[in-house]
Structures are given as structure tokens and as C-alpha cells.
Design a protein around this motif. Structure first.
Motif, mmCIF file in Angstrom:
data_model
loop_
_atom_site.group_PDB
_atom_site.id
_atom_site.type_symbol
_atom_site.label_atom_id
_atom_site.label_comp_id
_atom_site.label_asym_id
_atom_site.label_seq_id
_atom_site.Cartn_x
_atom_site.Cartn_y
_atom_site.Cartn_z
ATOM 1 N N GLY A 107 -48.576 -77.423 29.153
ATOM 2 C CA GLY A 107 -48.667 -77.367 30.611
ATOM 3 C C GLY A 107 -48.905 -75.954 31.122
ATOM 4 N N LYS A 108 -49.361 -75.852 32.375
ATOM 5 C CA LYS A 108 -49.624 -74.534 32.962
ATOM 6 C C LYS A 108 -48.309 -73.945 33.472
ATOM 7 N N THR A 109 -47.987 -72.771 33.002
ATOM 8 C CA THR A 109 -46.823 -72.075 33.519
ATOM 9 C C THR A 109 -47.271 -70.679 33.878
ATOM 10 N N GLN A 110 -46.803 -70.192 35.007
ATOM 11 C CA GLN A 110 -47.175 -68.826 35.375
ATOM 12 C C GLN A 110 -46.507 -67.852 34.421
ATOM 13 N N ASP A 111 -47.172 -66.785 34.145
ATOM 14 C CA ASP A 111 -46.607 -65.745 33.305
ATOM 15 C C ASP A 111 -45.319 -65.267 33.968
ATOM 16 N N ALA A 112 -44.291 -65.037 33.140
ATOM 17 C CA ALA A 112 -43.025 -64.606 33.713
ATOM 18 C C ALA A 112 -43.260 -63.393 34.606
ATOM 19 N N PRO A 113 -43.041 -63.502 35.906
ATOM 20 C CA PRO A 113 -43.342 -62.377 36.781
ATOM 21 C C PRO A 113 -42.351 -61.238 36.526
ATOM 22 N N ARG A 114 -42.876 -60.071 36.383
ATOM 23 C CA ARG A 114 -42.020 -58.921 36.075
ATOM 24 C C ARG A 114 -42.037 -57.935 37.211
ATOM 25 N N LEU A 115 -40.967 -57.207 37.315
ATOM 26 C CA LEU A 115 -40.871 -56.206 38.349
ATOM 27 C C LEU A 115 -40.456 -54.900 37.691
ATOM 28 N N SER A 116 -41.246 -53.864 37.919
ATOM 29 C CA SER A 116 -40.920 -52.585 37.299
ATOM 30 C C SER A 116 -39.634 -52.024 37.885
ATOM 31 N N SER A 117 -38.830 -51.409 37.033
ATOM 32 C CA SER A 117 -37.570 -50.836 37.505
ATOM 33 C C SER A 117 -37.788 -49.460 38.121
ATOM 34 N N GLY A 118 -39.004 -48.933 37.983
ATOM 35 C CA GLY A 118 -39.250 -47.580 38.472
ATOM 36 C C GLY A 118 -38.888 -46.528 37.444
ATOM 37 N N MET A 119 -38.348 -46.966 36.294
ATOM 38 C CA MET A 119 -38.056 -46.027 35.208
ATOM 39 C C MET A 119 -38.843 -46.506 33.991
ATOM 40 N N GLU A 167 -39.035 -45.655 30.910
ATOM 41 C CA GLU A 167 -38.342 -45.840 29.629
ATOM 42 C C GLU A 167 -37.517 -47.132 29.626
ATOM 43 N N LEU A 168 -36.964 -47.469 30.779
ATOM 44 C CA LEU A 168 -36.203 -48.724 30.890
ATOM 45 C C LEU A 168 -37.157 -49.909 30.796
ATOM 46 N N ASP A 169 -38.311 -49.804 31.463
ATOM 47 C CA ASP A 169 -39.311 -50.875 31.396
ATOM 48 C C ASP A 169 -39.803 -51.088 29.973
ATOM 49 N N ARG A 170 -39.951 -49.994 29.237
ATOM 50 C CA ARG A 170 -40.416 -50.077 27.857
ATOM 51 C C ARG A 170 -39.474 -50.960 27.032
ATOM 52 N N VAL A 171 -38.169 -50.770 27.232
ATOM 53 C CA VAL A 171 -37.189 -51.508 26.439
ATOM 54 C C VAL A 171 -37.083 -52.969 26.893
ATOM 55 N N THR A 172 -37.227 -53.208 28.206
ATOM 56 C CA THR A 172 -37.122 -54.596 28.662
ATOM 57 C C THR A 172 -38.412 -55.364 28.379
ATOM 58 N N GLY A 173 -39.457 -54.678 27.956
ATOM 59 C CA GLY A 173 -40.709 -55.349 27.633
ATOM 60 C C GLY A 173 -41.677 -55.360 28.805
ATOM 61 N N LYS A 197 -31.670 -57.791 21.455
ATOM 62 C CA LYS A 197 -32.165 -59.156 21.641
ATOM 63 C C LYS A 197 -32.999 -59.124 22.906
ATOM 64 N N ASN A 198 -34.134 -59.796 22.906
ATOM 65 C CA ASN A 198 -34.943 -59.828 24.117
ATOM 66 C C ASN A 198 -35.800 -61.084 24.107
ATOM 67 N N ARG A 199 -35.508 -61.997 25.025
ATOM 68 C CA ARG A 199 -36.285 -63.236 25.067
ATOM 69 C C ARG A 199 -37.671 -62.999 25.651
ATOM 70 N N PHE A 200 -37.888 -61.850 26.289
ATOM 71 C CA PHE A 200 -39.177 -61.608 26.948
ATOM 72 C C PHE A 200 -39.900 -60.378 26.419
ATOM 73 N N GLY A 201 -39.582 -59.930 25.232
ATOM 74 C CA GLY A 201 -40.270 -58.752 24.727
ATOM 75 C C GLY A 201 -39.843 -58.429 23.302
ATOM 76 N N ALA A 202 -40.404 -57.352 22.772
ATOM 77 C CA ALA A 202 -40.084 -56.948 21.406
ATOM 78 C C ALA A 202 -38.704 -56.309 21.376
ATOM 79 N N THR A 203 -38.084 -56.300 20.189
ATOM 80 C CA THR A 203 -36.747 -55.708 20.112
ATOM 81 C C THR A 203 -36.763 -54.358 19.412
ATOM 82 N N ASP A 204 -37.953 -53.870 19.038
ATOM 83 C CA ASP A 204 -37.925 -52.611 18.297
ATOM 84 C C ASP A 204 -38.285 -51.400 19.160
ATOM 85 N N GLU A 205 -38.439 -51.594 20.464
ATOM 86 C CA GLU A 205 -38.743 -50.458 21.329
ATOM 87 C C GLU A 205 -37.472 -49.670 21.643
#
Ligand code: TYD
Ligand code: MG
Length: 492
Positions: free
Chosen positions: A62-74, A76-82, A253-261
Motif C-alpha cells: 500500500g501507499k504510505t507517505q515517507d515518515a515525515p521528519r523534522l530537523s532539530s536544528g542541530m 549532529e543530533l539529526d545525523r544520529v536520529t537518521g 537502536k533506531n527504527r527509522f535510521g542506521a545505528t552506527d552513526e
């Protein structure tokens, strides 16, 4: 009225028992059982025997919209959250007391608020005045963050349900929260679990992102809410050596991104500063030309990171020599030492061995084997390695140097930071390493590398072998031809 049920709940893993016992059978920890009133820990709606309603089942395609993300403004934090906060997601941030969790999250909420989003910071540990004081110190007092000092989950949920849905809610910390639905004391597993459940339900219902702060026990686990780790979408840990100003945010652990960042920060008088080029930071206080140090060209997630490995190999006065390692896996050190002894004729059984990763970084890649071996041998024979060389490669038990991933990225980073040569696995040349701009020294076997380093110096107390200056000469042919036999003669 519901019957009161008392049980003994393990504060480490959440397993419940009818009577007290010294050891938790489930996780093996001692003395972690505490008496808790678990009445109501199962929501009334689940206990009641109502007939279930039917719901539609869907297909995977089924069609699902890509999980909408919002930048934290940091960044390095965005890198880790994916790539930013996903709507409706719940993150758990753990770390030692005083490492800077509250500072990091105050900065993140302020950035979000300044960008025009509704951002809420709920502190269960500090008074509003204390949080304000920190914000003032960080120069963020003007950010329109909504602030409260509260611990009742029900009150928090009803307050936040009013008005626009907040985009980011920080709960500092989950251990201080309590809910009416269960009767045990705040901080117990039952309370933490029920509070987290209520908050997660709120996030999923409204689409707000919630960050839960969790305390860490002395052995590095997020205290109490191990169970919470399974319930949240991402688990981030904020780490650092107490004495160092570097802080590393890592995702377990990250359901929405890689865990090695990893995200790298520096704690300054004005809060956490993002470090966009960690290699420069980790190499900034390098002592050039001292024996026992090797620069490892590593990869953390998608980003190359150059870091210095420091080794000290010194004659022991103990019956069993010491092996101490900071920032690397001790069993990998044992393996490298065993290979050096068994295949390269390097006798280390009479020596204490210390290995340290500079800057408080923790390396997990096997590619660090070669750099570690180079640093160890360099310390043993008291020969500094070339100051413009980087090392990477995995060592197999036979002493062969195995290829590692992402050679071009490692070489590019080394070139960018002014390094002139790289010692790497033999097969890496064809792997895009050929046109890197560095002078490449590919080694197929650890014995070759040991001989090369041994040719540069003599053991402590010995007479130094004349050698060309470290870093200058690019022709290492003489060193390449040296044999392990020569090394044995020099060190014995
Ligand atoms: P804090 O965020 O309160 O840690 P946590 O919430 O993880 O317990 O940070 C506390 C430490 O950070 C404290 O020892 C002082 C230091 N710090 C700075 O060095 N600079 C700053 O600007 C701030 C706010 C804190
Ligand atoms: Mg705090």
C-alpha cells in the motif's frame, strides 16, 4: 475495587516474582528485586472482557507517505536520529549523570522553538528557575520554549492536549514521572513502564515527538527501564570521559535510521558545540614523533574519522603482565597480541601492554587491528612511526591482513587532513585506493609490517639505528625488504 497485588519486581529487567529472592532468574542480577504494588499495571481496558471490534487488514504494498521528519536544528543530533525527528516517534536518551543530557535537550528544544515549532520541556528533576538559569547561560533565554516542572503523567498529557500539538516534548527524566494507574513508588520499574506507556500512547495519537531522558546505572545500562528500551523507537546514549570535553551521541537502536552513526559534541562554557569534523578534534593534541602512536583511519557510520591509538609496551614487574585497554575491545587486543607472538616472533609475555584511543572515542571496527599492531610494535621497539601515515586493516588469526570496507573514504579523509601515506591491506589498491593522492604501502601480512617498523628503531635502552627523518622519505624499499629475523635479532 481491584484486589491489591504485591509482587517482587526486578528493577533491572522487570521480571515479577511472588516471593523475594536474592537473584533474578531472568537477568541474573543480584539484589535487584523490590516489592511493588502492581495493581492496575494492566490497563482496565485490557482486563475487561469486552468483545473486540473488527478492523481492516492491509497489504504490504500500500501507499504510505515517507515518515515525515523534522530537523532539530542541530546537524549532529539529526545525523544520529537518521535525518531528524519522525512524527509520533519516542526516543530514549541515556547517559551518566552530569554528561550533558539536559544541556543537549535544552539546546534542541530551543532550536525547534526558534524555528517556530511548539516545543515543550518538562523537567521532573529541576525547578523552572534552574532550567531558566541553564538556558540563560547557553544564551537561549529568548527562545519561546514552553517550560514546566511536573511529574504527573496525567497532568502532563492533559496540559499538552490543549492547543496546537507540540512538535517536540522533552521529559527529563522518565524515572521521576509517575502515573495514577499504578500504585508503586516513582522510579520503580512498574511506574517507569506505565508512565512511558502513557507518554508513548500520547505521541502516537498526536504525532508529537517525545524525548525521554533515562538515567544510567554504574555499569552503563539505562536504569530501571530496560523494558522501556523495547517500547521506544530509538535509544540514544550520550557518552564521554568525565575529564574530556568531547561528548559522543550514539544510537543503540533506531527504527527509522542506521545505528552506527555518531554525533560528536564538545562541552564548552557556553553549552555543547557541534563538531562537524571530528578527525581534527581527535588529532588536535597529537604529540608528533613519539613512539607507540599510530593514526587509525576509521569509519563511524557514514563518516570517516581519524583517531590516534596510543600504546605503551613496558617490561613487567608482575608475574602476570597487565593488559589494559581504553576505547577498544580487550579481546581484540588479546587477539592482536597472540598473532604478534605466534606469527611475527614478537615476544610480549614479559611486558605490560596498555592501549588507549585518544579523545575518549570508542572504536568497534575490526579495521583498527592494523593501527593497534603498529602502535604496539612501535612502542616495543621504541621507534616512532612516520607522522604523516595512517593505518587500517583487519588482522586474521593467520597474520594475514584482510581488506576492509570504504577504503576510498578513509584515504580521502587522510589526504584532507594533510597525511601523505597510508598502510593498508594489499587488496585495497584495486578497491579505488590507487588514485588517492597518498603514497600507499600495502601489506599482505603482519610480519611485513612488523619488519618495517622494527627497521626504524631499537628496543628501549638500545642504540638508535640511524634512519631517515620520519615523514620525509617516501621510499621504504629498504624497510620492506627487512625480514622478521632481523627484528628478532634486534629485540632479543
Ligand atoms: P547537564 O546537562 O545538567 O547533565 P545531565 O543532565 O546529563 O545530568 O550538564 C551538567 C554538566 O555540564 C555540568 O557538570 C556542567 C557542564 N556544563 C558546561 O560545561 N557548560 C555549560 O554551558 C553547561 C550548561 C553545563
Ligand atoms: Mg539533567
Amino acid at each position: 475495587m481491584a484486589k491489591s497485588t504485591l509482587s517482587f519486581v526486578c528493577q533491572n529487567c522487570g521480571a515479577a516474582y511472588n516471593r523475594w529472592q536474592g537473584k533474578c532468574d531472568s537477568c541474573g542480577e543480584w539484589n535487584t528485586l523490590a516489592e511493588e504494588d502492581t495493581t492496575g499495571s494492566v490497563p482496565v481496558s485490557i482486563r475487561s472482557k469486552r468483545k473486540g471490534r473488527t478492523f481492516a487488514l492491509e497489504s504490504l504494498s500500500g501507499k504510505t507517505q515517507d515518515a515525515p521528519r523534522l530537523s532539530s536544528g542541530m546537524a549532529e543530533l539529526d545525523r544520529v536520529t537518521g535525518g531528524g525527528f519522525v512524527r509520533g516517534s519516542v526516543l530514549l536518551v541515556g547517559g551518566d549523570p552530569g554528561i550533558g543530557k539536559s544541556t543537549l535537550l535544552t539546546q534542541a528544544t530551543s532550536m525547534m522553538a526558534r524555528a517556530g515549532h511548539r516545543a515543550v520541556y518538562i523537567s521532573g528533576e529541576e525547578a523552572v528557575a534552574q532550567v531558566r538559569l541553564r538556558a540563560e547561560r547557553l544564551g537561549l533565554a529568548d527562545a519561546p520554549v514552553q517550560l514546566a516542572s511536573e511529574t504527573s503523567v496525567e497532568d502532563i498529557v492533559s496540559t499538552l492536549s490543549e492547543g496546537a500539538v507540540p512538535r517536540l516534548i522533552v521529559i527529563d527524566s522518565i524515572q521521576t514521572m509517575w502515573t495514577d494507574t499504578v500504585e508503586s513508588a516513582p522510579g520503580t520499574v512498574t511506574q517507569v513502564r506505565a508512565s512511558a506507556q502513557a507518554l508513548i500512547r500520547f505521541a502516537k495519537k498526536t504525532g508529537a515527538t517525545i524525548i525521554l531522558v533515562g538515567h544510567v546505572t554504574k555499569d552503563g545500562q539505562i536504569a530501571g527501564p530496560r523494558v522501556v528500551e523495547h517500547m521506544v523507537d530509538a535509544v540514544l546514549s550520550f557518552e564521554g570521559e568525565g575529564s574530556q570535553q568531547f561528548r559522543i551521541l550514539r544510537s543503540a537502536k533506531n527504527r527509522f535510521g542506521a545505528t552506527d552513526e555518531i554525533g560528536v559534541f564538545e562541552m564548552t562554557g557556553l553549552g555543547l558545540r557541534e563538531v562537524t569534523n571530528p578527525s581534527e578534534l581527535f588529532l588536535s593534541e597529537r604529540e608528533l614523533g613519539s613512539p607507540g602512536t599510530a593514526v587509525f583511519a576509521g569509519i563511524e557510520g557514514t563518516r570517516p574519522v581519524l583517531v590516534e591509538l596510543q600504546a605503551l609496551v613496558a617490561p613487567t614487574s608482575l608475574g602476570t603482565p597487565r593488559r589494559a585497554v581504553v576505547g577498544w575491545d580487550p579481546s581484540r587486543l588479546s587477539m592482536v597480541l597472540a598473532v604478534l607472538e605466534a606469527h611475527c616472533g614478537v615476544k610480549l609475555s614479559g611486558h605490560d601492554v596498555y592501549l588507549n584511543v585518544a579523545g575518549g572515542l570508542r572504536i568497534q571496527e575490526p579495521a583498527a587491528d592494523l593501527a593497534a599492531a603498529a602502535a604496539l610494535v612501535s612502542s616495543l621497539v621504541n621507534a616512532p612511526l612516520p607522522t604523516d601515515a595512517v593505518y587500517f586493516g583487519e588482522i586474521s588469526l593467520s597474520g594475514a591482513i584482510r581488506p576492509v570496507a570504504q577504503t576510498p573514504a578513509r584515504l580521502k579523509e587522510a589526504l584532507k587532513l594533510g597525511f601523505g601515506r597510508a598502510t593498508l591491506p594489499e587488496s585495497a589498491r584495486g578497491d579505488g585506493g590507487g588514485d588517492s593522492g597518498l603514497s600507499l604501502n600495502s601489506v599482505g601480512n603482519l610480519t611485513t609490517l612488523v619488519a618495517e617498523i622494527a627497521a626504524r628503531g631499537t628496543p628501549r635502552g638500545g642504540r638508535a639505528v640511524p634512519r631517515d627523518d620520519q615523514g620525509g622519505s617516501r621510499s621504504d624499499t629498504a624497510e620492506k625488504n627487512a625480514t622478521p629475523a632481523r627484528f628478532r635479532r634486534e629485540t632479543s
